[in-house]
Motif scaffolding. Sequence first.
Motif: not given
Length: 386
Positions: A280-287, A297-310
């Motif tokens: 349940h907790v992992i489902e919540e964090y993924v969402e 990603n909708k913010i112009e000029g912003l770069k973000v690394a997609k996390p797959n943990g923590a």
Amino acid sequence: MPESPIRKLVPYAEQAYKDGKTVYHLNIGQPDIKTPQIALDAVSSHSLDIIAYSRSEGSEEYRKKIALYYESHDIHVKHSDIVVTTGGSEALLFAFGSVMDADDEIIIPEPFYANYNGFSTASGVNVVPVISKIENNFALPPIAEFEKLISPKTKAILICNPGNPTGYLYSKEEIKKLAEIVKKYDLFLIADEVYREFAYDGHQHYSVLQEESIHQHAIVIDSVSKRYSMCGARIGYLVSKNTEFIKTALKFAQARLSPPTLAQIASEAALQTPQSYFDHVIEEYVERRNTLISELNKIEGLKVAKPNGAFYCIAELPIKNSDHFAKWLLEKFDVNGETVMVAPAAGFYSSPNVGLNQIRIAYVLKNESLVKAVHILKEALKVYKD
Ligand SMILES: Cc1ncc(COP(=O)(O)O)c(C=O)c1O
């Protein structure tokens, strides 16, 4: 001692509350998930007459159960390979003190958990950073980069897996590469695995303790803080099959007498938490992660690394100095009386002048709050001047 880049902005947040503002906290990894009831009940129904010291390494009964927990994660250790500590924080301090002398060096991929700087300073050892990059989601830097930095003073490599602040989960192949290098140069490999359970998108966490060839080199830092949302219990562990290391760490444990007794009762009970809680907790964090990343990603000029943990990510903003920006958000900016608190990322680097335009975001808020918080960030960036 360096200040915590996360906590140093607290006075500004307090002023913002006094000014009547609502502050969305994207800055700190305090989960809002409920602690398992079984752990809370164990404390309220304990039968102790005296809250006595426990053994310095933690009660044997508890450590035997921790060994069973590891067994269920395909990590084969005995209770005698475990020292219970006052949080993962103390486990880190004991590990640093046990494997290094003053002026020794530890190589750490950066950005890294900011308190590694503080623990290094407290232990008199020097952090030698190896830079990982936002462009490839903060994956393990090439091993040649580590090799260039190894000197006669190097005693250990420290990784955080999955990473705070990057959210990057190292693959089995990356751990194997690290295993080769620590064997080649006879170093310790300290792995901070406090976020072990938080691995997303079908990825499996691979522990350094699963890599048999480095059993004499591998040290795991662990904690109940995030796993069971029990940050205030202050229970963690050191785990290693290197008996000399455990013997040394135990001397540090004896000096501080005992980990907290009541919290060990809660933490022992927490080990019975059913898998459904984590699902349940992992489902919540993924969402939450999906919401956060798509909003950012909708913010112009912003770069973000997609996390797959923590539950953190690093975002690069179209500004010069995130330290100044974070203070400005609290002091000078709001949208209808609401603002956000972020952690400037420079404190997660030890290289000077790196990460100045980055922030760390913790997604420990509910989806609706995350959407509002990112909207505030977006509006702020429209008007902010460096
Ligand atoms: C990567 C990492 N290691 C260790 C800790 C220390 O946690 P604790 O002392 O609560 O176990 C934290 C806390 O946020 C963390 O993020």
